[in-house]
Design an enzyme around this catalytic site. Structure first.
Site, PDB file in Angstrom:
ATOM      1  CD  GLU A   1      15.280  16.051  40.563  1.00 10.97           C
ATOM      2  OE1 GLU A   1      14.361  16.023  41.391  1.00 10.97           O
ATOM      3  OE2 GLU A   1      15.034  15.854  39.202  1.00 10.97           O
TER       4      GLU A   1
ATOM      5  NE  ARG B   1       8.326  15.841  52.737  1.00 11.89           N
ATOM      6  CZ  ARG B   1       8.940  16.404  51.478  1.00 11.89           C
ATOM      7  NH1 ARG B   1       9.633  17.464  51.757  1.00 11.89           N
ATOM      8  NH2 ARG B   1       8.769  15.547  50.432  1.00 11.89           N
TER       9      ARG B   1
ATOM     10  CE  LYS C   1      14.749  19.828  46.064  1.00 18.26           C
ATOM     11  NZ  LYS C   1      15.752  18.623  45.729  1.00 18.26           N
TER      12      LYS C   1
END
Length: 561
Positions: A37, A263, A273
């Site tokens: 994104e 992850r 983020k």
RNA sequence: UGGGGCGUCGCCAAGUGGUAAGGCACGGGAUUUUGAUUCCCGCAUUCGUAGGUUCGAAUCCUACCGCCCCAGCCA
């Protein structure tokens, strides 16, 4: 790929793909995608996903698209779109197709109408708070919305008017009609379209007043691109039933397989983020590309070669268990590639002047130095030797701390790298007792030869006082002082920031470095790997960033006592 | 106390019923005009725990224990 990377990694995802290939699934095709994104910069965790997705495509003769998952215009921007492409390319990968989820907005809309016509979606007028209440909790089932059984005609009409911008933000949503009692909360009639009338979209501008949600968009985008294996992180495991549900309801070209992996977590940094954005916005660092940031841009500016990142990603592997990788693993990968690729040079970080009293006042000797100790192809350069040189303050102690000391001390000898053996004869101090200068003598018979009858154990680096070039040297260290920032009090993670993550020093570098270009990487012998800063360095004022130190066995020994 | 995952050396990670790879870290030694690099050598009788099946289990079964994720009109 370089020689270091020839061994193809093996992991459970590659095993699944190989099995699919063996069975002739997907017509022997492998198609992946990297779907960021554009609401922030890519970090090393994304690098893991990039190496996985692009690496799989490369190794199995497949394709990999770069697809921007741009369904939330309020948080996204063209600047991030730009930066992400730059970072993927820098990492050494090239996409087959550059796509945007927004490319599919019209199709996504049509599919939504299909869902409505099939009685599988409805417009819901509940407020955000009401939707939350109706959703139930982890242990209690939800309740059905009073708007759940509107007619197809009414739903179609309302949905079309949502698109037309007739209703204010937040007044209505389109929901999938699945199961409010599902133990999987994602299946409790998830919202698939919301109204966002004002925020302009970085790709589609003012065209849309409604935007599709991730769960609905992602699976269809994958299907439209003919993705075979849709790789994502573990937190989406719960979403897989929903991913599959949409594709089963709709007449899509194919049904990609979603596979989840763990992850990356890395010690002494943060990789969310939200936190990275906070570090930037609150000014704890100087930007997304601050060399202390774990962003691709930061790591790049720090001087880390892309090959080291790829090597790191290969070595940490891909599994479903979530662990925390030690920073030493990353540092090792950086050193491994920099050792063979970075030319050597001498730089004095904390200069201490040494006057060699028996060396002629205005004599200058051009000494030859190898650019790499074991790679002759990197050639040689010349370093000027003069009566006055700088050495590092850390390389001198008036009295040695122990018998293992092999640097300079009063009355003792040491070799100047590529030059002569000198003996310190006098220590000059100021009123505070601070050492300000050293006096020494040199042995003219020791250039490229051992001194007669003695063995000199130590070698230190140096730079000519008259020929050296001043340079700003930025010594970067880990951004946080603890392995897991905010480990026991997550809202207080900022207090774990390392106040010494950046120490700026005014040093002196050998003259050959004057022509170094931004981005050039060097090993400053006995110090570490450094690179010319790409933003602040100028020919008049050189700025070097420390990428990583050399392995330092001495520091370990010294630290023990 | 709902659902979904995960537990193999300090860290990462192979292993898929036949007797515990590898990398990082660590310790020791050799070579070295970088206390770097390189090179040797060492480093899990045991796989979260407890039972069970089997000639044989990290791998199969059962029950516990621990950790992670999910209640955005974020992705």
């Amino acid at each position: 790929m370089t020689d270091r990377e020839v061994s193809t990694p093996t992991n459970f995802i590659r095993q699944i793909i190989e099995e699919d290939l063996r069975q002739g699934k997907n017509g022997g095709r492998v198609a992946t995608r990297f779907p960021p994104e554009p609401n922030g910069y890519l970090h090393i965790g994304h690098a893991k996903s990039i190496c996985l997705n692009f690496g799989v495509a490369r190794d199995y003769g497949g394709t990999c698209n770069l697809r921007f998952d741009d369904t939330n215009p309020e948080k996204e921007s063209a600047e991030y779109v730009r930066a992400i492409q730059e970072d993927v390319r820098w990492l050494g990968f090239e996409w087959d197709r550059l796509c945007y989820a927004s490319d599919y907005f019209e199709q996504l809309y049509d599919y939504a109408e299909d869902l409505i016509r099939a009685g599988k979606a409805y417009v819901c007028d509940l407020s955000q708070e009401e939707i939350r209440e109706y959703r139930g909790t982890l242990t209690e089932p939800g309740r059905e919305s009073p708007y759940r059984n509107r007619s197809v005609e009414e739903n179609l009409d309302l949905f079309r008017r949502m698109r037309a911008g007739e209703f204010p933000d937040g007044s209505r949503v389109l929901r999938a009609k699945i199961d409010m009692a599902s133990p999987n909360i994602n299946m409790r009639d998830p919202v698939i379209y919301r109204i966002r009338r004002t925020a302009p979209h970085h790709q589609t501008g003012e065209e849309w007043k409604i935007y599709p949600m991730y769960d609905y968009t992602h699976c269809i985008s994958d299907a439209l691109e003919g993705i075979t294996h849709s790789l994502c992180t573990l937190e989406f495991e719960d979403h897989r039933p929903l991913y599959d549900w949409f594709l089963e309801q709709l007449d899509v070209p194919c049904h990609p397989q979603q596979i989840e992996f763990g992850r990356l977590n890395l010690e002494y940094t943060v990789l969310s983020k939200r936190k990275l954005t906070e570090l930037v916005e609150k000014g704890y660092v100087e930007g997304w590309d601050d060399p202390r940031m774990p962003t691709i841009a930061g790591i790049r500016r720090r001087g880390c070669p892309p090959e080291a990142i790829r090597l790191f990603c290969d070595r940490i592997g891909v599994t479903k268990s979530d662990g925390v990788v030690e920073i030493a693993m990353l540092e090792h990968c950086m050193r491994e590639v920099l050792d063979t690729t970075a030319p050597r040079a001498m730089a004095v970080l904390r200069p201490l002047k040494v006057v060699i009293e028996n060396y002629p006042e205005d004599k200058v000797e051009q000494l030859t130095a190898a650019n790499h100790p074991k790679d002759e192809s990197m050639g040689t350069r010349t370093v000027p030797f003069t009566r006055e040189v700088y050495i590092d303050r850390d390389d001198f102690m008036e009295v040695p701390p122990n018998k293992k000391w092999k640097r300079l001390s009063l009355g003792e000898e040491v070799r100047l790298r590529y030059g002569y053996v000198i003996r310190c004869t006098e220590v000059i101090k100021d009123d505070q007792g601070e050492i300000v200068e050293l006096r020494a003598t040199y042995d003219p018979d020791t250039l490229g030869a051992d001194p007669a009858g003695r063995k000199v154990r130590g070698v230190i680096h140096w730079v000519s006082v008259s020929h050296g070039v001043p340079a700003e040297i930025r010594l970067y260290d880990r951004l946080f002082k603890v392995p897991i920032p905010g480990a026991d009090k997550d809202d207080d993670w900022l207090s774990d920031i390392n106040p010494e993550s950046l120490v700026v020093v005014q040093g002196v570098v050998e003259p050959s470095l004057a022509k170094a270009r931004p981005g050039d990487r060097f090993q400053f012998e006995r110090e570490g790997y450094f690179c010319v800063d790409t933003k602040d360095s100028t020919p008049e004022r050189l700025v070097f960033n420390r990428t990583v130190t050399l392995r330092d066995t001495w520091a370990k020994i010294a630290g023990q006592k």
